[in-house]
Design a protein around this motif. Structure first.
Motif, PDB file in Angstrom:
ATOM      1  N   VAL A1005      29.709  40.027  40.648  1.00  0.00           N
ATOM      2  CA  VAL A1005      29.726  41.003  39.550  1.00  0.00           C
ATOM      3  C   VAL A1005      31.062  41.741  39.537  1.00  0.00           C
ATOM      4  CG1 VAL A1005      28.596  43.058  38.618  1.00  0.00           C
ATOM      5  CG2 VAL A1005      27.233  41.288  39.736  1.00  0.00           C
ATOM      6  N   VAL A1006      31.599  41.992  38.351  1.00  0.00           N
ATOM      7  CA  VAL A1006      32.850  42.761  38.212  1.00  0.00           C
ATOM      8  C   VAL A1006      32.580  44.202  38.636  1.00  0.00           C
ATOM      9  CG1 VAL A1006      34.608  43.595  36.615  1.00  0.00           C
ATOM     10  CG2 VAL A1006      33.645  41.299  36.321  1.00  0.00           C
ATOM     11  N   LYS A1007      33.349  44.680  39.632  1.00  0.00           N
ATOM     12  CA  LYS A1007      33.196  46.056  40.132  1.00  0.00           C
ATOM     13  C   LYS A1007      34.337  46.906  39.557  1.00  0.00           C
ATOM     14  CE  LYS A1007      29.969  45.274  43.551  1.00  0.00           C
ATOM     15  NZ  LYS A1007      29.761  43.865  43.525  1.00  0.00           N
ATOM     16  N   GLN A1008      33.952  47.888  38.751  1.00  0.00           N
ATOM     17  CA  GLN A1008      34.965  48.720  38.098  1.00  0.00           C
ATOM     18  C   GLN A1008      35.818  49.483  39.109  1.00  0.00           C
ATOM     19  OE1 GLN A1008      35.821  48.687  34.896  1.00  0.00           O
ATOM     20  NE2 GLN A1008      34.257  47.089  34.607  1.00  0.00           N
ATOM     21  N   ASP A1063      32.380  34.355  31.370  1.00  0.00           N
ATOM     22  CA  ASP A1063      33.150  35.225  30.482  1.00  0.00           C
ATOM     23  C   ASP A1063      34.177  36.053  31.254  1.00  0.00           C
ATOM     24  OD1 ASP A1063      33.723  35.957  27.935  1.00  0.00           O
ATOM     25  OD2 ASP A1063      32.125  37.430  27.732  1.00  0.00           O
ATOM     26  N   ASP A1064      34.458  35.634  32.492  1.00  0.00           N
ATOM     27  CA  ASP A1064      35.332  36.388  33.405  1.00  0.00           C
ATOM     28  C   ASP A1064      36.767  35.869  33.310  1.00  0.00           C
ATOM     29  OD1 ASP A1064      36.288  37.923  35.573  1.00  0.00           O
ATOM     30  OD2 ASP A1064      34.424  37.691  36.683  1.00  0.00           O
ATOM     31  N   HIS A1065      37.538  36.126  34.341  1.00  0.00           N
ATOM     32  CA  HIS A1065      38.931  35.702  34.435  1.00  0.00           C
ATOM     33  C   HIS A1065      39.031  34.180  34.582  1.00  0.00           C
ATOM     34  CE1 HIS A1065      42.848  35.142  36.525  1.00  0.00           C
ATOM     35  NE2 HIS A1065      43.227  36.187  35.826  1.00  0.00           N
ATOM     36  N   TYR A1066      40.189  33.638  34.253  1.00  0.00           N
ATOM     37  CA  TYR A1066      40.446  32.189  34.362  1.00  0.00           C
ATOM     38  C   TYR A1066      40.013  31.639  35.730  1.00  0.00           C
ATOM     39  CZ  TYR A1066      43.325  28.018  35.236  1.00  0.00           C
ATOM     40  OH  TYR A1066      43.759  26.761  35.582  1.00  0.00           O
ATOM     41  N   ASP A1067      40.414  32.306  36.820  1.00  0.00           N
ATOM     42  CA  ASP A1067      40.126  31.812  38.172  1.00  0.00           C
ATOM     43  C   ASP A1067      38.634  31.784  38.479  1.00  0.00           C
ATOM     44  OD1 ASP A1067      42.766  31.396  38.760  1.00  0.00           O
ATOM     45  OD2 ASP A1067      43.072  33.364  39.662  1.00  0.00           O
ATOM     46  N   VAL A1068      37.855  32.610  37.795  1.00  0.00           N
ATOM     47  CA  VAL A1068      36.405  32.646  38.009  1.00  0.00           C
ATOM     48  C   VAL A1068      35.710  31.637  37.091  1.00  0.00           C
ATOM     49  CG1 VAL A1068      34.333  34.095  37.858  1.00  0.00           C
ATOM     50  CG2 VAL A1068      36.450  35.041  38.781  1.00  0.00           C
ATOM     51  N   LYS A1069      36.224  31.504  35.863  1.00  0.00           N
ATOM     52  CA  LYS A1069      35.602  30.570  34.909  1.00  0.00           C
ATOM     53  C   LYS A1069      35.584  29.138  35.434  1.00  0.00           C
ATOM     54  CE  LYS A1069      36.574  32.830  30.482  1.00  0.00           C
ATOM     55  NZ  LYS A1069      37.309  32.706  29.227  1.00  0.00           N
ATOM     56  N   LEU A1098      31.016  30.005  26.369  1.00  0.00           N
ATOM     57  CA  LEU A1098      31.674  28.692  26.314  1.00  0.00           C
ATOM     58  C   LEU A1098      32.468  28.529  25.027  1.00  0.00           C
ATOM     59  CD1 LEU A1098      28.802  26.437  27.719  1.00  0.00           C
ATOM     60  CD2 LEU A1098      30.994  26.861  28.828  1.00  0.00           C
ATOM     61  N   GLN A1099      31.876  28.995  23.923  1.00  0.00           N
ATOM     62  CA  GLN A1099      32.544  28.891  22.627  1.00  0.00           C
ATOM     63  C   GLN A1099      33.814  29.755  22.609  1.00  0.00           C
ATOM     64  OE1 GLN A1099      29.915  29.727  19.339  1.00  0.00           O
ATOM     65  NE2 GLN A1099      31.074  28.393  18.004  1.00  0.00           N
TER      66      GLN A1099
END
Length: 1171
Positions: A1005-1008, A1063-1069, A1098-1099
């Motif tokens: 999970v993205v931690k702010q 829907d995250d960063h390139y390295d996570v996708k 995905l779209q």
């Protein structure tokens, strides 16, 4: 279509509607629609069908959104009127509902304004007295449901459940509403999840309290529950046990039949006719209880497929295997097939979940399944005596899957299965499908069991198999030939052939295969199987076929000349060449070598690969019979294959070169050909930055073989190798990997040449180091690497002060020379620990500035010792550990990583000392220390079994529970360690996963609080410190899917964690796309259930466009990401049932319609989807 025309003319007019819709104006199409609606609602009966067909045609042919909207404005009210008007006949209502169903399926999302009106009209029809109207209404509401808002979907469900809860409702109305619930869940998937709390208890109650004769109600209830299991796997979890109990209860539901004559008996010799009579004794055309049993079987299959994590529970608590085996006696054939399919799904899931695992206890699914094998075989044998072909095919399918999951489980039962196989192959009533199933099972069982198991039954088995070789249908023949190949191995498992007389079977096998081998007029699959099989026969029985060899070998050579069969023939000769019988090939050897040499020029890669392997085997076996001139031609052809464009091919070519040189020591021409043709290519290959693995090993062996063969002088070769390290004027220098490759080849060359040459080379290399490093950095770099490689293989302590000379290079201004010196010092120490290890440790203590380099030297020593399983002296270990633990808290990440690797590799050698020492430091106040010891544990877990495994097993939680540490570096270290455990030793962590998985998911999970903004003056830069942790967490889940699938609940991971990752960063996708593809393959039902929610991210990814001023690196990264997303979409598109999601269908349609720009032919979405 006018009323005065005949039906034929009207039918032709309907066909004209298709082109008309595409050609005429929008207003004309709307006018046509209105007239057709008028005919449908108020026309004569005989023209209603024509109007209905025409309207359906218009709906299917309209593709332009604006035209569809115009038509719907007038069509929708007319259809509602036809459905709800009191005076309308049942036929008109049914036609209107049919048309509306098609319209809603295609344009439901365009009718949002009419949704509530449509819904109210349709819900009222669920109370109709006409069954046909209710049935079509259910289909209509299901088509509408996929485009309904959540509020209207909730309203629909609540209304249907309210009707179900109404006391005193008519049975037919209850059945309709239960069908409606099932249709809704199939249409909307995971969106139905929130309403399961209201619906599941009601359905279970109806199933259990329905009257004895109301089988349809029970069937519809079980079908709805099956749909919930497949479409809402996350929300249904709490009801799984209840559904399982219900399905198991109704699996044997048969109120009209008492099962007295089907009791188990050990007497299996009674007549087949008696079996068939007893099985078919009871018949009742009005008995539909079989529908309930079929629905229960499918419900169980859905639960097994969708919930891999409850597999152990199904075995241990619910005793599912014996209960399913008991139902193999089912009297209704269609239900029996579903029971077989359910059992096959259970076997497959057991195989998937336990793949690659070592059974730790007797309660594991694999062990429990193994205990039930005698019961399975006994029950299946009964089925194989049935008359029904379909039943026998199903029985063999079960056996086949059983052998795949438990390869050695039927050793004690082969004798009881042989009659069933014989009957399936010999019986005149047997179909091709049954014979193929029987032969496939026979092949698998022969391949997976020890040969002596079959020896008492070879006679009974071989006769029907050889008869099947002569079958007319090519698929039966091909499968029979494959079985013959396995029979050959079984009949003579070793050349001595002790304990079994194989000779009576040699000629029957040979004759059956030869008849197929010589027949040209047959399918390619049969030809290939016959060639492979004949290769095995000659290789295994050649000493008993001396008179036949002159006949069959030329046929195989002839097949090498045919483009279709040549690859198979080449592989057949490889099998013959490696035979320990050393088959006599003088009549064909010359032709074979000539053909194979020509194949090296062919473009077909697989053919060239097979040819290299076959030539190697032939030269090893028959080198003394092959002329020197043939060798020279081969060498010329080999030289063209040695390049870094295909390293696997280069490795095979170099291996063949080595074989040629070692076989022909006395032939100067062969050595000359190698020196002139192959050596220049080898010296070019050695400079490749891609060179590694098997190709590098083959190259090292090649240089050693050159020295051994005495065809090339050592000094010349050494000079050539050292010269290849000199950068060409036009290039930017030799790659670092190339220098390592050259150094390894120099070391191998020196060792092959003997001690004297080796010693002089070391002296020459040390002289190079004494030169001014600022002018000869490339020479020094290579000299250090060469000394390291030689030192690792040979003790260099006789060369005085070599360690001092090397350590002086630590002062070099060039980083690559410092690194090479560190590597050289560590490798030299490996061959003489007693002399050089104390020197390295002393230097680490006294040389603060050189510590990092010296630690790398120490790492080389420790890693080599752990690989060689060599032990250190106790005093050395204590000193090393003290040193390493001191550097655990270093601020430099590079130092900490080296320390962690050293600790991990020492732990492999001295686990009893290291594990407690590492555990103590998990509670250290210093975060860097905690992270370092966890990474050390990661390095200590390797694929092969080690002493450390049983020592670390009780302590694993101390290290992995640091995943909830407050420091992100420690958490990431724990995630990486967990990933390594999952990959190399999954059984060690299975017990901890229920506690670890929620903590692991939390790391995705993205931690702010880990996102910070750095002020760079003119602009601000956002830094995400949690990115690496999230990436590591998703990669860990990817690994767990391979090794611990039975511990994961995919439904709870996909939403929300995987969805957010997409829907995250390139390295996570990128890892998320891989996980999605894997889940689509392993847990398709869990993915289907939430497919709609995955479409948007995905779209968004495939439609993303980089900024116009983006650098090339950003553009390339974006293209990689789009390709990755498309691979995931292709995987999703393969799942059967993916068309249930309208959003996903629209996405696929959008991709298919997108044009392909000229520069993106290979990587465009449309092209990838087509592939």
């Amino acid at each position: 279509m006018e009323s005065r025309h005949s039906g034929d003319v009207s039918g032709l007019a309907v066909k004209c509607v298709v082109p008309l819709v595409k050609k005429v104006s929008e207003a004309r199409v709307v006018e046509m629609t209105n007239k057709l609606c008028e005919k449908l609602l108020h026309g004569k009966d005989q023209h209603r069908d024509i109007a209905s067909i025409a309207l359906k045609t218009i709906a299917s042919e309209v593709t332009v959104i604006s035209l569809a909207q115009s038509i719907l404005v007038t069509l929708s009210p007319q259809l509602i009127k036809g459905i709800t008007s009191p005076g309308m006949s049942t036929e008109i209502k049914c036609e209107c509902l049919d048309i509306l169903c098609d319209v809603l399926h295609k344009f439901g999302n365009l009718m949002a304004n009419d949704h509530e009106l449509l819904l109210n009209a349709l819900l009222s029809q669920l109370n109709s007295n006409q069954a046909t109207v209710r049935k079509r209404t259910v289909s209509c509401i299901a088509s509408l449901a996929s485009s309904l808002s959540d509020d209207l979907l909730g309203k629909t469900t609540i209304e249907v459940v309210r009707k179900l809860r109404t006391k005193g409702a008519k049975p037919e109305m209850i059945r309709t509403n239960i069908q409606m619930i099932g249709a809704l869940s199939r249409a909307v998937g995971y969106r139905f999840g929130p309403y399961l709390g209201d619906t599941v208890p009601v359905l279970i109650n109806y199933c259990t309290s329905a009257s004895e004769n109301d089988e349809e109600l029970r069937e519809y209830g079980l079908q709805a529950l099956e749909s919930f299991l497949l479409r809402c796997p996350r929300d249904i979890y709490s009801y799984c046990d209840e559904i399982l109990h219900l399905a198991l209860e109704y699996l044997s539901y048969d109120p009209n039949f008492t099962d007295n004559m089907e009791e188990d008996t050990d007497d299996e010799s009674h007549e087949e006719d008696e079996d068939d009579d007893s099985a078919n004794e009871y018949t009742d055309d009005e008995d539909v209880s079989w529908k309930v049993r079929r629905a229960a079987a499918k419900c169980l299959a859905a639960l097994i497929v969708s919930r891999p994590e409850v597999l152990a529970k199904l075995y241990v608590e619910f005793w599912l295997v014996p209960k399913l085996i008991d139902r193999f006696k089912e009297r209704e054939e269609n239900v029996k097939m579903d029971v077989f399919n359910t059992f096959i799904e259970l076997l497959r899931q057991t195989g998937n979940v336990t793949k690659g695992q070592i059974d730790m206890n007797e309660s594991s699914p694999r062990c429990l399944l193994n205990q039930e094998v005698p019961k399975i075989v006994k029950s299946i044998n009964r089925q194989l005596r049935e008359k029904s072909i379909k039943t026998k095919v199903g029985a063999f399918s079960v056996l086949r899957e059983l052998v795949v999951v438990l390869p050695d489980c039927l050793a004690e039962h082969i004798g009881s299965l042989i009659p069933g196989i014989e009957k399936a192959l010999n019986d005149k009533s047997s179909t091709s499908n049954l014979k193929i199933e029987a032969l496939t099972f026979t092949r698998l069982v022969l391949a997976s069991h020890s040969p002596p198991v079959f020896h008492p039954y070879i006679k009974a088995l071989s006769s029907p198999v050889l008869s099947a070789v002569g079958e007319r249908y090519y698929k039966v023949t091909a499968e029979a030939l494959r079985v013959c190949g396995e029979l050959v191995r079984v009949v003579r498992p070793n050349i001595q052939g002790y304990g079994f007389d194989f000779k009576p079977y040699v000629r029957p096998l040979y004759n059956a295969i030869m008849s197929r081998l010589t027949n040209q007029d047959q399918d390619q699959e049969v030809k290939e199987c016959a060639i492979s099989c004949m290769g095995l026969v000659i290789s295994t029985f050649g000493d008993n076929l001396k008179t036949e060899l002159p006949v069959c070998l030329p046929v195989l050579v002839d097949r090498m000349g045919n483009e279709i069969t040549r690859l198979t023939a080449v592989k057949a000769f490889a099998v013959i060449a490696t035979s320990p019988l050393r088959i006599d090939l003088p009549c064909v050897l010359e032709n074979v070598i000539a053909e194979l040499t020509a194949f090296l020029r062919k473009a077909n890669r697989a053919l060239r690969q097979a040819t290299l392997g076959t030539l190697n085997s032939l030269i090893v076996a028959y080198g003394d019979q092959i002329g020197s001139s043939a060798y020279e031609v081969i060498i010329v052809e080999l030289s063209t294959l040695i390049s870094d464009s295909d390293l696997h091919m280069a490795a095979l070519a170099l291996e063949l070169c080595c074989t040629l040189m070692t076989d022909r020591k006395s032939s100067p021409n062969v050595g000359l050909a190698v020196r002139n043709k192959v050596l220049p290519q080898a010296l070019t290959l050695i400079k490749s930055p891609l060179l590694q693995g098997q190709a590098l090993l083959a190259l090292r062996n090649f240089f050693a073989a050159l020295v051994y063969s005495a065809n090339t002088s050592f000094d010349t070769l050494l000079d050539s190798l050292l010269s290849s390290a000199k950068p060409a004027p036009q290039s930017g220098g030799v790659a670092k990997q190339a220098l390592y490759s050259i150094a390894q080849c120099v070391a191998v060359l020196c060792l092959a040449a003997g001690d004297k040459k080796c010693s002089s080379t070391v002296d020459m290399l040390t002289e190079m180091l004494k030169d001014d490093s600022s002018t000869n950095s490339a020479k020094q770099h290579l000299a250090l690497l060469c000394l390291g490689e030689i030192g690792r293989r040979k003790d260099l302590s006789l060369h005085a002060n070599i360690e001092t000379i090397i350590i002086e290079s630590f002062q070099s201004p060039f980083e690559e020379i410092k690194s090479a010196a560190s590597y050289a010092l560590g490798n030299i120490a490996v061959s003489n620990l007693s002399k050089y290890l104390p020197f390295i440790l002393d230097q680490i203590d006294n040389q603060q500035k050189k510590q990092y380099l010296l630690l790398h030297s120490l790492k080389e020593v420790i890693v080599r010792q752990s690989v060689d399983k060599a032990e250190f002296q106790d005093s050395s270990v204590e000193k090393i550990l003290k040193l390493l633990f001191t550097h655990c808290e270093s601020d430099e990440e590079g130092v900490r990583n080296v320390v962690a690797e050293c600790l991990g590799k020492i732990a492999l050698v001295e686990p009893a000392k290291l594990v407690p020492a590492l555990k103590v430091r998990t509670t250290s106040p210093a975060a860097f220390t905690r992270a370092t010891v966890v990474i050390a544990v990661k390095y200590s877990i390797v694929e092969r079994p080690e002493k450390i495994d049983e020592i670390i097993y009780p302590e694993i939680s101390s290290f992995l529970m640091l995943i909830k540490d407050h420091d992100r570096h420690v958490r990431r270290a724990a995630v990486l360690a967990l990933s390594t455990f999952a990959h190399n030793k999954p059984n060690l962590i299975k017990g901890l996963l229920p506690e670890l998985l929620p903590l692991l998911y939390d790391q995705t999970v993205v931690k702010q609080e880990l996102i910070r903004t750095v002020d760079l003056g003119p602009f601000k830069h956002v830094v995400d410190d949690g990115l690496e942790l999230r990436k590591a967490a998703f990669e860990c889940v990817d690994t767990l899917l391979d090794s611990c699938l039975d511990q994961l609940n995919p439904s709870s991971f996909i939403v929300p964690y995987l969805k957010s990752g997409l829907d995250d960063h390139y390295d996570v996708k990128m890892p998320c796309h891989l996980i999605l593809s894997k889940l689509a393959d392993k847990c398709p039902s869990a993915v289907l259930a939430v497919l709609d929610s995955l479409v948007d991210p995905l779209q968004k990814t495939i439609n993303f466009k980089p900024k116009l001023d983006a650098v090339k690196q950003e553009v390339d990264r974006n293209e990689d990401m789009i390709r990755s997303a498309l691979r995931a979409i292709v995987s999703l598109n393969r799942i059967s049932g993916g068309d249930c999601s309208l959003k996903f269908k629209n996405l696929i349609s959008e991709i298919s319609k997108s044009p392909i720009p000229p520069g993106q032919v290979l990587f465009h979405p449309k092209r990838m989807m087509n592939r």
